[in-house]
Design a protein around this motif. Structure first.
Motif, PDB file in Angstrom:
ATOM      1  N   GLY A   1       0.685  -1.327   0.041  1.00 18.32           N
ATOM      2  CA  GLY A   1       0.084  -0.097   0.041  1.00 18.32           C
ATOM      3  C   GLY A   1       0.861   1.108  -0.033  1.00 18.32           C
ATOM      4  N   ARG A   2       1.976   1.297  -0.405  1.00 20.63           N
ATOM      5  CA  ARG A   2       2.861   2.260  -0.546  1.00 20.63           C
ATOM      6  C   ARG A   2       3.794   2.312  -1.777  1.00 20.63           C
ATOM      7  NH1 ARG A   2       1.599   6.558   2.931  1.00 20.63           N
ATOM      8  NH2 ARG A   2       1.354   5.968   5.000  1.00 20.63           N
ATOM      9  N   ALA A   3       3.318   2.996  -2.902  1.00 22.68           N
ATOM     10  CA  ALA A   3       3.981   2.843  -4.154  1.00 22.68           C
ATOM     11  C   ALA A   3       3.820   4.322  -4.765  1.00 22.68           C
ATOM     12  CB  ALA A   3       3.495   1.923  -4.924  1.00 22.68           C
ATOM     13  N   GLY A   4       4.951   4.699  -5.615  1.00 24.19           N
ATOM     14  CA  GLY A   4       4.771   5.516  -6.722  1.00 24.19           C
ATOM     15  C   GLY A   4       4.885   4.962  -7.946  1.00 24.19           C
ATOM     16  N   VAL A   5       3.743   5.372  -8.748  1.00 23.90           N
ATOM     17  CA  VAL A   5       3.586   4.414  -9.844  1.00 23.90           C
ATOM     18  C   VAL A   5       3.652   5.352 -11.522  1.00 23.90           C
ATOM     19  CG1 VAL A   5       1.753   3.041 -11.028  1.00 23.90           C
ATOM     20  CG2 VAL A   5       2.124   3.159  -8.437  1.00 23.90           C
ATOM     21  N   VAL A   6       4.098   4.639 -12.205  1.00 25.97           N
ATOM     22  CA  VAL A   6       4.222   5.339 -13.422  1.00 25.97           C
ATOM     23  C   VAL A   6       3.121   4.319 -14.361  1.00 25.97           C
ATOM     24  CG1 VAL A   6       5.610   5.603 -15.789  1.00 25.97           C
ATOM     25  CG2 VAL A   6       6.385   6.239 -13.580  1.00 25.97           C
TER      26      VAL A   6
ATOM     27  N   SER B   1       0.762   6.719  -5.049  1.00 32.34           N
ATOM     28  CA  SER B   1       0.839   7.902  -5.695  1.00 32.34           C
ATOM     29  C   SER B   1       0.942   7.624  -7.435  1.00 32.34           C
ATOM     30  CB  SER B   1       1.666   8.936  -5.208  1.00 32.34           C
ATOM     31  OG  SER B   1       1.662   9.426  -3.864  1.00 32.34           O
ATOM     32  N   LEU B   2       0.199   8.353  -8.191  1.00 33.37           N
ATOM     33  CA  LEU B   2       0.451   8.112  -9.581  1.00 33.37           C
ATOM     34  C   LEU B   2       1.532   9.264  -9.949  1.00 33.37           C
ATOM     35  CD1 LEU B   2      -0.357   6.877 -12.170  1.00 33.37           C
ATOM     36  CD2 LEU B   2      -2.080   8.328 -12.661  1.00 33.37           C
ATOM     37  N   LEU B   3       2.499   8.736 -10.158  1.00 30.90           N
ATOM     38  CA  LEU B   3       3.592   9.902 -10.613  1.00 30.90           C
ATOM     39  C   LEU B   3       3.542  10.376 -11.914  1.00 30.90           C
ATOM     40  CD1 LEU B   3       6.775   7.994  -9.008  1.00 30.90           C
ATOM     41  CD2 LEU B   3       5.285   9.769  -7.949  1.00 30.90           C
ATOM     42  N   ALA B   4       3.304   9.303 -13.080  1.00 28.49           N
ATOM     43  CA  ALA B   4       3.208  10.096 -14.321  1.00 28.49           C
ATOM     44  C   ALA B   4       2.382   9.090 -15.399  1.00 28.49           C
ATOM     45  CB  ALA B   4       4.762   9.917 -14.963  1.00 28.49           C
ATOM     46  N   TYR B   5       1.886   9.614 -16.270  1.00 25.83           N
ATOM     47  CA  TYR B   5       0.755   8.718 -17.037  1.00 25.83           C
ATOM     48  C   TYR B   5       1.329   8.916 -18.597  1.00 25.83           C
ATOM     49  CZ  TYR B   5      -4.128   7.414 -17.820  1.00 25.83           C
ATOM     50  OH  TYR B   5      -5.197   6.443 -18.178  1.00 25.83           O
TER      51      TYR B   5
ATOM     52  N   TRP C   1      10.153   6.225  -7.517  1.00 29.60           N
ATOM     53  CA  TRP C   1       9.412   5.671  -8.680  1.00 29.60           C
ATOM     54  C   TRP C   1       9.637   4.235  -8.177  1.00 29.60           C
ATOM     55  CZ3 TRP C   1      10.880   5.497 -14.380  1.00 29.60           C
ATOM     56  CH2 TRP C   1      10.123   4.651 -14.922  1.00 29.60           C
ATOM     57  N   THR C   2       8.662   3.337  -7.648  1.00 28.30           N
ATOM     58  CA  THR C   2       8.694   2.087  -7.150  1.00 28.30           C
ATOM     59  C   THR C   2       8.310   1.302  -8.106  1.00 28.30           C
ATOM     60  OG1 THR C   2       6.768   2.175  -5.880  1.00 28.30           O
ATOM     61  CG2 THR C   2       8.786   3.117  -4.760  1.00 28.30           C
ATOM     62  N   HIS C   3       6.908   1.277  -8.872  1.00 30.02           N
ATOM     63  CA  HIS C   3       6.198   0.313  -9.521  1.00 30.02           C
ATOM     64  C   HIS C   3       5.810   1.027 -10.901  1.00 30.02           C
ATOM     65  CE1 HIS C   3       6.029  -1.429  -5.635  1.00 30.02           C
ATOM     66  NE2 HIS C   3       5.481  -2.474  -5.986  1.00 30.02           N
ATOM     67  N   SER C   4       5.523   0.256 -11.821  1.00 26.45           N
ATOM     68  CA  SER C   4       5.107   0.462 -12.977  1.00 26.45           C
ATOM     69  C   SER C   4       4.133  -0.332 -13.585  1.00 26.45           C
ATOM     70  CB  SER C   4       6.191   0.690 -14.279  1.00 26.45           C
ATOM     71  OG  SER C   4       7.230   1.139 -13.909  1.00 26.45           O
ATOM     72  N   VAL C   5       2.893   0.047 -14.397  1.00 19.93           N
ATOM     73  CA  VAL C   5       2.173  -0.736 -14.981  1.00 19.93           C
ATOM     74  C   VAL C   5       1.851  -0.191 -16.346  1.00 19.93           C
ATOM     75  CG1 VAL C   5       0.224   0.750 -13.975  1.00 19.93           C
ATOM     76  CG2 VAL C   5      -0.268  -1.859 -14.733  1.00 19.93           C
TER      77      VAL C   5
ATOM     78  N   GLY D   1      17.691  -5.726 -12.560  1.00 19.30           N
ATOM     79  CA  GLY D   1      16.663  -6.503 -13.072  1.00 19.30           C
ATOM     80  C   GLY D   1      15.563  -6.739 -12.149  1.00 19.30           C
ATOM     81  N   ALA D   2      15.572  -7.123 -10.893  1.00 20.07           N
ATOM     82  CA  ALA D   2      14.539  -7.450 -10.027  1.00 20.07           C
ATOM     83  C   ALA D   2      13.933  -6.334  -9.503  1.00 20.07           C
ATOM     84  CB  ALA D   2      15.351  -8.355  -9.000  1.00 20.07           C
ATOM     85  N   GLY D   3      14.061  -5.041  -9.911  1.00 23.25           N
ATOM     86  CA  GLY D   3      13.592  -4.067  -9.362  1.00 23.25           C
ATOM     87  C   GLY D   3      14.175  -3.521  -8.021  1.00 23.25           C
ATOM     88  N   PRO D   4      13.806  -2.262  -7.591  1.00 20.46           N
ATOM     89  CA  PRO D   4      12.632  -1.438  -8.172  1.00 20.46           C
ATOM     90  C   PRO D   4      13.219  -0.602  -9.287  1.00 20.46           C
ATOM     91  CG  PRO D   4      13.288  -0.400  -6.186  1.00 20.46           C
ATOM     92  CD  PRO D   4      14.111  -1.955  -6.469  1.00 20.46           C
ATOM     93  N   PRO D   5      12.038  -0.067 -10.310  1.00 24.39           N
ATOM     94  CA  PRO D   5      10.615  -0.093 -10.138  1.00 24.39           C
ATOM     95  C   PRO D   5      10.292  -1.617 -10.481  1.00 24.39           C
ATOM     96  CG  PRO D   5      11.176   1.307 -11.896  1.00 24.39           C
ATOM     97  CD  PRO D   5      12.487   0.834 -11.278  1.00 24.39           C
TER      98      PRO D   5
END
Length: 388
Positions: free
Chosen positions: A209-214, A242-246, A273-277, A298-302
């Protein structure tokens, strides 16, 4: 576009069964989810950003990770209609999902005894209109709308309708099933709402429940734009995300634009930036060099998840832990077979099957080194229906 693997059945079944009995208990859910901690509100890195939403996300992810799912599609239908020809009009064959479904259509057509021709629209409006014009001029038995909005070729679609050529879409419209405007016998896809929801929930569960997402999309494709908006809305259910960028990157331009965009975002957001989708796995193939050049492991993050389509290169990245952690794959081969079956129903003046494949999450832990999400049972089911 979207976006296929099996775990060891015994281990997966045992783990899933034990967790299912305890889904009501949040602490039990945390124990079942690999790498998770107690959901009482604390995580190893600080307070959980949304304890209740996080618990729900974990339960959803556990269900979607199951790989030993029995065939739930049709078991009855018309026998094979002989001597038919299909034209598969592809949005672009550089889209792995489009290409994977085309392969499935060809495989199924060989079994049922039909011919298939593929015409590549090249990913441009002019190219798709030209491809559809060529397809209609060939006067085939049926035409597949492979991964593009049929409204973008409305003149050609209307001509096919007038000439009695049935149309079956793949990711052509936001929802599965028959369509009257535009007139399609049926549209084959998973429920985009489910794909979007589980993609976002994977991020919520994985990040505690704690992420900065692109969030990467292609706004030129209505289906993809709708999917990314649904992902955005589901991410917003967790205040700690948080949605950092779209960024909007058209799929045909992904190879040239994605590396530059990733480099810019890394410079802008750094460790936030911790996660991307992304609406399609292919973006992460193009993103990998930029991540590598920036010294990212390679194993992240993000940590990256593709909301479709689950092509072999995505599985390779996931299994080798190279800049992609998960995908929500489409069962591309199965959907190709379903398209052929839907045409057989159209030719027999039977209704569409109404089948929609369930969503699945593939990770290195449950893919068992495979290169696609290929559920069991469908080939024999369709052979039995067709008498083949």
């Amino acid at each position: 576009m979207h976006g296929n693997r099996r775990a060891t059945p015994g281990a997966r079944t045992a783990r899933t069964g034990s967790c299912a009995l305890l889904l009501a208990a949040v602490t039990a859910l945390a124990g079942c989810q690999r790498g998770s901690s107690d959901t009482s509100g604390e995580t190893p890195t600080g307070p959980n950003g949304c304890p209740a939403v996080h618990a729900t996300a974990q339960a959803s992810v556990l269900r979607a990770e199951q790989s030993d799912v029995p065939w739930g599609g049709p078991t009855t239908g018309p026998r094979a209609v002989p001597r038919k020809t299909l034209v598969y009009v592809a949005q672009t064959m550089t889209n792995p999902g489009v290409a994977g479904v085309a392969k499935g259509v060809r495989e199924a057509a060989r079994v049922i005894g039909w011919n298939v021709r593929v015409i590549d629209g090249g990913g441009t409006p002019a190219g798709l209109q030209s491809a559809m014009s060529e397809a209609v001029a060939l006067r085939p038995s049926g035409i597949v709308i492979g991964g593009f909005d049929p409204n973008s070729t409305s003149e050609q679609v209307a001509r096919a309708n007038r000439e009695g050529i049935p149309l079956v879409g793949w990711h052509a419209l936001p929802a599965p099933g028959p369509s009257r405007r535009p007139e399609l016998f049926t549209n084959v896809t998973t429920h985009v709402e489910e794909v979007a929801e589980i993609s976002a929930r994977w991020i919520i569960a994985h990040s505690q429940g704690r992420a900065g997402v692109v969030l990467i999309t292609d706004a030129s494709i209505p289906f993809a734009r709708n999917k990314s908006e649904l992902i955005r809305k589901e991410l917003a259910t967790c205040p700690g995300v948080s949605l950092l960028a779209y960024p909007n990157i058209p799929i045909p331009d992904a190879g040239s634009r994605t590396p530059r965009e990733i480099s810019s975002l890394l410079a802008r957001f750094g460790a936030r930036w911790t996660h991307s989708v992304a609406i399609n796995d292919l973006y992460f193939a193009d993103a990998a060099p930029a991540f590598r050049a920036a010294g990212k492991k390679g194993a992240g993050p993000p940590y990256n998840i593709g909301a479709g389509d689950g092509d072999p290169s995505a599985f390779q990245r996931i299994n080798s832990r190279q800049y992609q952690a998960a995908t929500v794959p489409e069962p591309l081969s199965l959907q190709g077979w379903q398209i052929v079956d839907e045409f057989n129903r159209a030719f027999s003046r039977a209704p569409a099957s109404g089948y929609t494949a369930p969503v699945h999450i593939a990770t290195a832990d449950n893919s068992a080194g495979t290169s696609s999400w290929d559920p069991t049972g469908y080939r024999q089911a369709y052979r039995t229906i067709w008498g083949k």
